[in-house]
Design an enzyme around this catalytic site. Structure first.
Site, PDB file in Angstrom:
ATOM      1  N   PHE A   4      30.105-106.668  32.543  1.00 56.23           N
ATOM      2  CA  PHE A   4      28.701-106.771  32.913  1.00 56.23           C
ATOM      3  C   PHE A   4      27.855-106.257  31.756  1.00 56.23           C
ATOM      4  O   PHE A   4      28.122-105.182  31.205  1.00 56.23           O
ATOM      5  CB  PHE A   4      28.385-105.961  34.174  1.00 56.23           C
ATOM      6  CG  PHE A   4      26.948-106.103  34.612  1.00 56.23           C
ATOM      7  CD1 PHE A   4      26.525-107.218  35.313  1.00 56.23           C
ATOM      8  CD2 PHE A   4      26.000-105.126  34.290  1.00 56.23           C
ATOM      9  CE1 PHE A   4      25.200-107.375  35.697  1.00 56.23           C
ATOM     10  CE2 PHE A   4      24.675-105.270  34.667  1.00 56.23           C
ATOM     11  CZ  PHE A   4      24.273-106.387  35.373  1.00 56.23           C
ATOM     12  N   GLU A  63      18.411-106.183  39.147  1.00 54.44           N
ATOM     13  CA  GLU A  63      18.768-105.915  37.754  1.00 54.44           C
ATOM     14  C   GLU A  63      17.675-105.074  37.111  1.00 54.44           C
ATOM     15  O   GLU A  63      16.833-105.583  36.392  1.00 54.44           O
ATOM     16  CB  GLU A  63      18.966-107.225  36.970  1.00 54.44           C
ATOM     17  CG  GLU A  63      20.318-107.890  37.155  1.00 54.44           C
ATOM     18  CD  GLU A  63      20.404-108.711  38.431  1.00 54.44           C
ATOM     19  OE1 GLU A  63      21.519-109.087  38.812  1.00 54.44           O
ATOM     20  OE2 GLU A  63      19.356-108.969  39.046  1.00 54.44           O
ATOM     21  N   SER A  64      17.660-103.780  37.432  1.00 57.84           N
ATOM     22  CA  SER A  64      16.801-102.769  36.806  1.00 57.84           C
ATOM     23  C   SER A  64      15.460-102.555  37.512  1.00 57.84           C
ATOM     24  O   SER A  64      15.438-102.392  38.726  1.00 57.84           O
ATOM     25  CB  SER A  64      16.653-103.013  35.301  1.00 57.84           C
ATOM     26  OG  SER A  64      17.915-102.910  34.671  1.00 57.84           O
ATOM     27  N   CYS A  78      18.602-106.320  33.171  1.00 61.24           N
ATOM     28  CA  CYS A  78      19.892-106.311  32.495  1.00 61.24           C
ATOM     29  C   CYS A  78      20.653-107.597  32.800  1.00 61.24           C
ATOM     30  O   CYS A  78      20.093-108.560  33.308  1.00 61.24           O
ATOM     31  CB  CYS A  78      20.690-105.079  32.911  1.00 61.24           C
ATOM     32  SG  CYS A  78      20.901-104.932  34.702  1.00 61.24           S
ATOM     33  N   PHE A 217      24.936 -99.540  43.957  1.00 56.12           N
ATOM     34  CA  PHE A 217      25.458-100.887  44.167  1.00 56.12           C
ATOM     35  C   PHE A 217      26.918-100.831  44.627  1.00 56.12           C
ATOM     36  O   PHE A 217      27.609 -99.829  44.443  1.00 56.12           O
ATOM     37  CB  PHE A 217      25.327-101.696  42.877  1.00 56.12           C
ATOM     38  CG  PHE A 217      23.905-101.963  42.476  1.00 56.12           C
ATOM     39  CD1 PHE A 217      23.256-103.120  42.860  1.00 56.12           C
ATOM     40  CD2 PHE A 217      23.200-101.037  41.702  1.00 56.12           C
ATOM     41  CE1 PHE A 217      21.940-103.366  42.496  1.00 56.12           C
ATOM     42  CE2 PHE A 217      21.883-101.271  41.326  1.00 56.12           C
ATOM     43  CZ  PHE A 217      21.251-102.439  41.727  1.00 56.12           C
ATOM     44  N   GLU A 241      31.398 -99.241  34.527  1.00 54.17           N
ATOM     45  CA  GLU A 241      32.720 -99.739  34.148  1.00 54.17           C
ATOM     46  C   GLU A 241      33.107 -99.238  32.758  1.00 54.17           C
ATOM     47  O   GLU A 241      32.333 -99.352  31.810  1.00 54.17           O
ATOM     48  CB  GLU A 241      32.733-101.268  34.170  1.00 54.17           C
ATOM     49  CG  GLU A 241      32.607-101.872  35.554  1.00 54.17           C
ATOM     50  CD  GLU A 241      31.180-102.185  35.946  1.00 54.17           C
ATOM     51  OE1 GLU A 241      30.960-103.075  36.782  1.00 54.17           O
ATOM     52  OE2 GLU A 241      30.261-101.530  35.393  1.00 54.17           O
TER      53      GLU A 241
END
Length: 298
Positions: A4, A63-64, A78, A217, A241
């Site tokens: 990601f 996404e942000s 992102c 998330f 990750e």
């Protein structure tokens, strides 16, 4: 493990009126929610939650983040989002619903993508992004700071000698190669709620007086928007990750003691490396404390 792209695209637009002073009717927060949703669809993200105070509207995105106050709009996204697709419709909405007919300044910035080949138009390269922005604004200035074949940070802004007349200073920390044990906090395996992750990590101690809106998330990943007194903010976004770990911290909180704040954030996340950017104009609180009064510091 699936990759990601945590690296964010950051867009900040300041609006004003060309022939008269701004009034109470000139307020970006008058843009209707359905219009925001439409614009964000063009970017490929959506609103997850909203927090409002008298001075600032805050939106946690899939996404942000998005922050809107009277004259400034700040959005960072992102992944493979197409952030620049929002520029023209945001300008049109600011004119239609808020009466703004002039752009006071624009800032678009990002770190080098981990996997640029996965991005979509107009984000396939910084050159492509510059071309897209130049078609909208013309006469802008583009910068690349760092190693072009390594860690590099890009910036596009309008080439104005004097722009924003309100005090403005912004600190951003872009962190990579994060401590795996710290990153585990931002997974559903270790933290059952966003509030738990916020407390376990110590994010709630950065600005104890902040109004926090956090999102954890599934199965991993974390975002928090925080509203500070007088309409200031901070925001944090985490891709935990191990193969592509990334954390960003940003705030416009006015202070003259950034070393303590920077160290506090670094102590929480323990990055293997980081990029620090700082913007300040000549009416900001910290401006007189710099020996070299450039427009930006990296």
């Amino acid at each position: 493990m699936e990759f990601f792209e945590g690296t964010e695209k950051l867009l900040e637009i300041w609006f004003t009126k060309s022939k008269s002073k701004c009034t109470a009717d000139n307020d970006l927060r008058k843009i209707p929610r359905d219009v925001l949703d439409y614009i964000l669809d063009l970017v490929n993200c959506k609103i997850l939650s909203t927090t409002r105070t008298r001075e600032l509207d805050s939106y946690v995105l899939s996404e942000s983040s998005l922050f809107i106050n009277k004259q400034r709009l700040l959005i960072k996204t992102c992944g493979t989002t197409t952030l620049l697709n929002s520029v023209r419709p945001f300008i049109e909405a600011a004119f239609k619903f808020c009466g703004f007919d002039e752009i006071e300044d624009v800032f678009y910035s990002r770190k080098r993508f981990m996997k640029p080949e996965l991005q979509k138009y107009p984000h396939n390269s910084f050159e492509e992004e510059i071309e897209y922005l130049q078609e909208l604004f013309g006469g802008g200035a583009a910068y690349a700071l760092g190693r072009l074949n390594g860690e590099c940070w890009y910036l596009y802004t309008l080439n104005k000698p004097v722009s924003i007349d309100a005090p403005d200073q912004t600190l951003e920390l872009i962190m990579t190669k994060l401590d795996p044990e710290v990153m585990k906090i931002f997974t559903k395996e270790v933290s059952s709620t966003a509030e738990e992750a916020t407390q376990k990590s110590g994010i709630d101690t950065i600005f104890p007086n902040a109004l926090l809106d956090a999102y954890l998330f599934d199965p991993c990943g974390y975002s928090v928007n925080a509203i500070l007194p007088k309409g200031h903010y901070f925001t944090i976004h985490i891709t935990p990750e191990e193969s592509c770990s990334y954390v960003s911290f940003e705030t416009d909180a006015p202070t003259t003691d950034y070393p303590e704040l920077i160290q506090k954030v670094l102590d929480i996340f323990k990055p293997g490396q980081f990029v620090l950017t700082f913007f300040a104009n000549d009416v900001s609180l910290i401006f007189d404390n710099f020996t070299y009064k450039n427009f930006y510091y990296v």
